[in-house]
Design an enzyme around this catalytic site. Sequence first.
Site, mmCIF file in Angstrom:
data_model
loop_
_atom_site.group_PDB
_atom_site.id
_atom_site.type_symbol
_atom_site.label_atom_id
_atom_site.label_comp_id
_atom_site.label_asym_id
_atom_site.label_seq_id
_atom_site.Cartn_x
_atom_site.Cartn_y
_atom_site.Cartn_z
ATOM 1 C CG ASP A 387 -0.342 5.699 -10.419
ATOM 2 O OD1 ASP A 387 0.116 4.682 -10.970
ATOM 3 O OD2 ASP A 387 0.366 6.594 -9.948
ATOM 4 C CG ASP A 440 4.794 8.040 -11.330
ATOM 5 O OD1 ASP A 440 3.601 7.930 -11.624
ATOM 6 O OD2 ASP A 440 5.410 7.198 -10.655
#
Length: 529
Positions: A387, A440
């Site tokens: 990420d 997520d």
Amino acid sequence: MDSLKLSFVISLSALLSLVCCSYPASAGDIVHHDALAPKKRGCDNDFILVKVQTWVNGEEDAEFVGVGARFGTVIVSKEKNANQTRLTLSDPRDCCEPPKNKLVGDVIMVDRGGCKFTAKANNAEGAGASAILIINNQKELYKMVCEPDETDLDIHIPAVMLPQDAGVTLEKMLLTNDSVSVQLYSPKRPIVDIAEVFLWLMAVGTILCASYWSAWSAREAATEQDKLLKDAAEGIPNQRSELNSVVDISTTTAVLFVVVASCFLVLLYKLMSYWFIELLVVLFCIGGVEGLQTCLVALLSRNRWFRRAGESFIKVPILGAVSYLTLAVSPLCITFAVVWAVYRNTPYAWIGQDILGIALILTVLQIVHVPNLKVGTVLLSCAFLYDIFWVFVSKKLFHESVMIVVARGDKSGEDGIPMLLKIPRLFDPWGGYSIIGFGDILLPGLLVAFAIRYDWLANKTLRAGYFLYAMLAYGLGLLITYIALNLMDGHGQPALLYIVPFTLGKTLGIREKTSQHKKAFCHLSLAND
């Protein structure tokens, strides 16, 4: 559907979710602090989006969005403080020379090119203009900055750039109507939007439901397995039993998962186009249908009216043994996905997208399991680095954030990719959506689901186990993500940057604390001996 095929589809959907959607929750940039653009006295404004509302012959008409310049006065933020001012076309059009006509407080519209932006603004101010609209020669917006050697920067009118298509429309208005006036203002976003609250509840609720469903299914599978072993030992013939197929992630798979995801992310970035988005829509619909079908069958089979249909099977070519209940709900799921795909650009299409997305996430967390804490640690650690790299570090290599570009669906002509949950920002004057990627929710959800399965297997109470604290840590991490998002004026934030340290850190902390207690107990026992 055959268990092997189901596992394959869901695993593919999980990989696709990570590839496409472990990107920031984003609200879009309203204020942009650009450290690279030169700043000096008289040329130090932040770049802001500006609304340009038009009135034609006294009636409200189209609204355009432009970007404010680094120089000039600051544009008011409240609509009530913005004046309606007559719009005038510059003569000469580029305004590189003082306009021939006196403007007396009018807003002047000029073409880009021929001279510096500041020169245009000074000429417009000298002619009496109250503001200047500079029309770009491209469809995109451009940041209007000052040259390093410029000194004539005492500009007291606001300057706004509009895209080329907005300029064409405004010119037609001026040529075909008696009176055209505009209003310039840059409204501020609310500190907290209700959409973010609902999105937080949606993400936390999805993991909570998926975790309990995973633990319940694991317990039922274990009970059924014990029954089969007992029947076999007693010589009772085995009757057909449809056990849940589970895909366990290994340490190697966890690493490869993120490596392959990175490769696909770059592929999406390079090939982003309208047809590629259409392909993603098809893949999303396939995963959504599978997820919605699995959720509905699991839910309805608990009801006594549908239990018999859920336990009765028929052999279907290619698919194998399929329950009658599955055959009944499949057409409904397919129809739902097709209708969403056809009308996905309508204002309320986000509802169908969220339903399909949540169903897919629930099903993935039901079938794909983290077998132990070691694998969970490796998976989330790799996702954490993934990420950060593709949101922040990729700017150095590609001159833009690859993750954010893919998330927005730039160069595709579509409003972002479908693999995300989103809710419209209802009380935001700029509109738009608050979004969160599947990754997520899925990746931390794998660890949270493992925690509750472990607690149930070890007969731990809610307060003594891992699940409660892992769930609270995820909720807190996601909350911190939205706080950071608002503090950064809407700049996209990698959610796993905040979620992983909270969720994984808390789980490892509890494990370490438990290990120390066990060691202390062992030492005490030896001393008593």
